[in-house]
Scaffold this motif. Structure first.
Motif, PDB file in Angstrom:
ATOM      1  N   MET A   1     -49.381  18.633   3.182  1.00  7.86           N
ATOM      2  CA  MET A   1     -48.411  18.341   4.244  1.00  7.86           C
ATOM      3  C   MET A   1     -48.949  18.877   5.566  1.00  7.86           C
ATOM      4  O   MET A   1     -48.986  20.080   5.797  1.00  7.86           O
ATOM      5  CB  MET A   1     -47.056  18.975   3.906  1.00  7.86           C
ATOM      6  CG  MET A   1     -46.493  18.493   2.575  1.00  7.86           C
ATOM      7  SD  MET A   1     -44.934  19.287   2.113  1.00  7.86           S
ATOM      8  CE  MET A   1     -43.835  18.649   3.396  1.00  7.86           C
ATOM      9  N   LEU A   2     -49.386  17.940   6.431  1.00  6.05           N
ATOM     10  CA  LEU A   2     -50.019  18.308   7.687  1.00  6.05           C
ATOM     11  C   LEU A   2     -49.333  17.611   8.858  1.00  6.05           C
ATOM     12  O   LEU A   2     -48.818  16.493   8.700  1.00  6.05           O
ATOM     13  CB  LEU A   2     -51.493  17.899   7.675  1.00  6.05           C
ATOM     14  CG  LEU A   2     -52.395  18.559   6.645  1.00  6.05           C
ATOM     15  CD1 LEU A   2     -53.700  17.799   6.533  1.00  6.05           C
ATOM     16  CD2 LEU A   2     -52.648  20.022   7.016  1.00  6.05           C
ATOM     17  N   PRO A   3     -49.337  18.227  10.033  1.00  4.92           N
ATOM     18  CA  PRO A   3     -48.841  17.531  11.228  1.00  4.92           C
ATOM     19  C   PRO A   3     -49.679  16.282  11.502  1.00  4.92           C
ATOM     20  O   PRO A   3     -50.902  16.367  11.632  1.00  4.92           O
ATOM     21  CB  PRO A   3     -49.027  18.572  12.337  1.00  4.92           C
ATOM     22  CG  PRO A   3     -49.075  19.890  11.646  1.00  4.92           C
ATOM     23  CD  PRO A   3     -49.737  19.620  10.324  1.00  4.92           C
ATOM     24  N   GLY A   4     -49.023  15.138  11.525  1.00  8.92           N
ATOM     25  CA  GLY A   4     -49.719  13.904  11.867  1.00  8.92           C
ATOM     26  C   GLY A   4     -50.197  13.067  10.702  1.00  8.92           C
ATOM     27  O   GLY A   4     -50.697  11.948  10.898  1.00  8.92           O
ATOM     28  N   GLY A   5     -50.072  13.572   9.472  1.00  8.39           N
ATOM     29  CA  GLY A   5     -50.540  12.770   8.350  1.00  8.39           C
ATOM     30  C   GLY A   5     -50.518  13.538   7.048  1.00  8.39           C
ATOM     31  O   GLY A   5     -50.119  14.706   6.978  1.00  8.39           O
ATOM     32  N   SER A   6     -50.977  12.860   5.983  1.00  8.21           N
ATOM     33  CA  SER A   6     -50.908  13.410   4.640  1.00  8.21           C
ATOM     34  C   SER A   6     -52.293  13.801   4.135  1.00  8.21           C
ATOM     35  O   SER A   6     -53.298  13.144   4.440  1.00  8.21           O
ATOM     36  CB  SER A   6     -50.304  12.371   3.692  1.00  8.21           C
ATOM     37  OG  SER A   6     -50.507  12.711   2.345  1.00  8.21           O
ATOM     38  N   GLY A   7     -52.327  14.847   3.317  1.00  7.99           N
ATOM     39  CA  GLY A   7     -53.568  15.232   2.673  1.00  7.99           C
ATOM     40  C   GLY A   7     -54.089  14.157   1.741  1.00  7.99           C
ATOM     41  O   GLY A   7     -55.306  14.023   1.549  1.00  7.99           O
ATOM     42  N   PHE A   8     -53.190  13.385   1.154  1.00 11.08           N
ATOM     43  CA  PHE A   8     -53.624  12.283   0.292  1.00 11.08           C
ATOM     44  C   PHE A   8     -54.451  11.267   1.081  1.00 11.08           C
ATOM     45  O   PHE A   8     -55.438  10.728   0.582  1.00 11.08           O
ATOM     46  CB  PHE A   8     -52.410  11.585  -0.326  1.00 11.08           C
ATOM     47  CG  PHE A   8     -51.671  12.412  -1.343  1.00 11.08           C
ATOM     48  CD1 PHE A   8     -52.332  12.920  -2.461  1.00 11.08           C
ATOM     49  CD2 PHE A   8     -50.325  12.690  -1.184  1.00 11.08           C
ATOM     50  CE1 PHE A   8     -51.657  13.688  -3.396  1.00 11.08           C
ATOM     51  CE2 PHE A   8     -49.642  13.445  -2.121  1.00 11.08           C
ATOM     52  CZ  PHE A   8     -50.304  13.953  -3.226  1.00 11.08           C
ATOM     53  N   THR A   9     -54.040  11.029   2.320  1.00 13.02           N
ATOM     54  CA  THR A   9     -54.782  10.091   3.164  1.00 13.02           C
ATOM     55  C   THR A   9     -56.177  10.632   3.474  1.00 13.02           C
ATOM     56  O   THR A   9     -57.146   9.869   3.556  1.00 13.02           O
ATOM     57  CB  THR A   9     -54.019   9.830   4.477  1.00 13.02           C
ATOM     58  OG1 THR A   9     -52.693   9.389   4.173  1.00 13.02           O
ATOM     59  CG2 THR A   9     -54.708   8.757   5.307  1.00 13.02           C
TER      60      THR A   9
END
Length: 224
Positions: A53-61
């Motif tokens: 869970m990151l600001p601006g997007g997902s770790g999966f991405t």
């Protein structure tokens, strides 16, 4: 060995970095999705610690982007989401391991060591090449039974060469490995030459087999 810590909890990222630096690793940091994408686009890492869970997007991405770029950096997910579905999804996309928060830093370091050993060193703790013997876990190097007094950077350089045996490694790659920073900021590579000169002098004084070769105009190569 170089680690990228992708984690938006700055205090946690800092504590991880301090601990791993004490273990001899070089650490880069990214606290947002955009910073993480930039870092992985510009550099290769021995291990990436990835929050989901990151600001601006997902770790999966980010895992999917690593696969799209055909990057093979080892990846350990570190996440407060202790979901079986997340673990399975992350491992299917390309993560090598999953560690749920909170965790002990000593366990994280053990996971990183195991991952790097498995991916780069054939899952061994002892590396032997004729008269040269390296205790990877104990960070001890002997030549003909004589122990060498290597600095952390010299030991890291030796492991980097051996992990990339028979490959020519450029001075740019070596500079990035030694410093953990982007090579564009360097005015010269004198510090690279200095570290390699010191490493070669210690190995030569111990009468090793001259496996570290200078490839003039290109870089260096460890031959086996």
């Amino acid at each position: 060995m170089k680690i990228l810590i992708i984690e938006d909890e700055t205090e946690l990222a800092k504590s991880i970095g301090i601990y791993l630096s004490g273990e001899g690793y070089l650490c880069d940091y990214a606290i947002t999705f955009a910073q993480a994408i930039e870092k992985i686009s510009l550099s290769d890492y021995d291990c990436i610690l990835l929050d989901l869970m990151l600001p601006g997007g997902s770790g999966f991405t980010i895992l999917e982007e690593l696969k799209r770029m055909k990057k093979y950096d080892g990846t350990i997910i570190i996440s407060a989401k202790n979901s079986l579905d997340d673990k399975i999804r992350g491992l299917h996309i390309g993560a090598d391991d999953y560690l749920s928060k909170p965790f002990h830093l000593s366990e994280l370091a053990a996971r990183i060591y195991s991952l790097i050993r498995r991916r780069q060193l054939g899952n061994v703790n002892i590396i032997e090449q004729n008269e040269l013997r390296i205790d990877v876990l104990g960070k001890e190097v002997t030549v003909n039974g004589q122990q060498l007094a290597l600095t952390k950077k010299e030991f890291g350089l030796l492991m980097y060469f051996i992990s990339n045996a028979n490959k020519v490694i450029s001075k740019v790659a070596l500079a990035e490995h030694i410093s953990g920073e982007m090579t564009a900021v360097f005015d010269s590579y004198d510090f690279v030459y200095a570290h390699i000169k010191n490493l070669k002098r210690k190995l030569t004084d111990a009468e090793y087999g001259n496996y570290l070769r200078t490839i003039y105009g290109t870089g260096y190569k460890w031959e086996i």
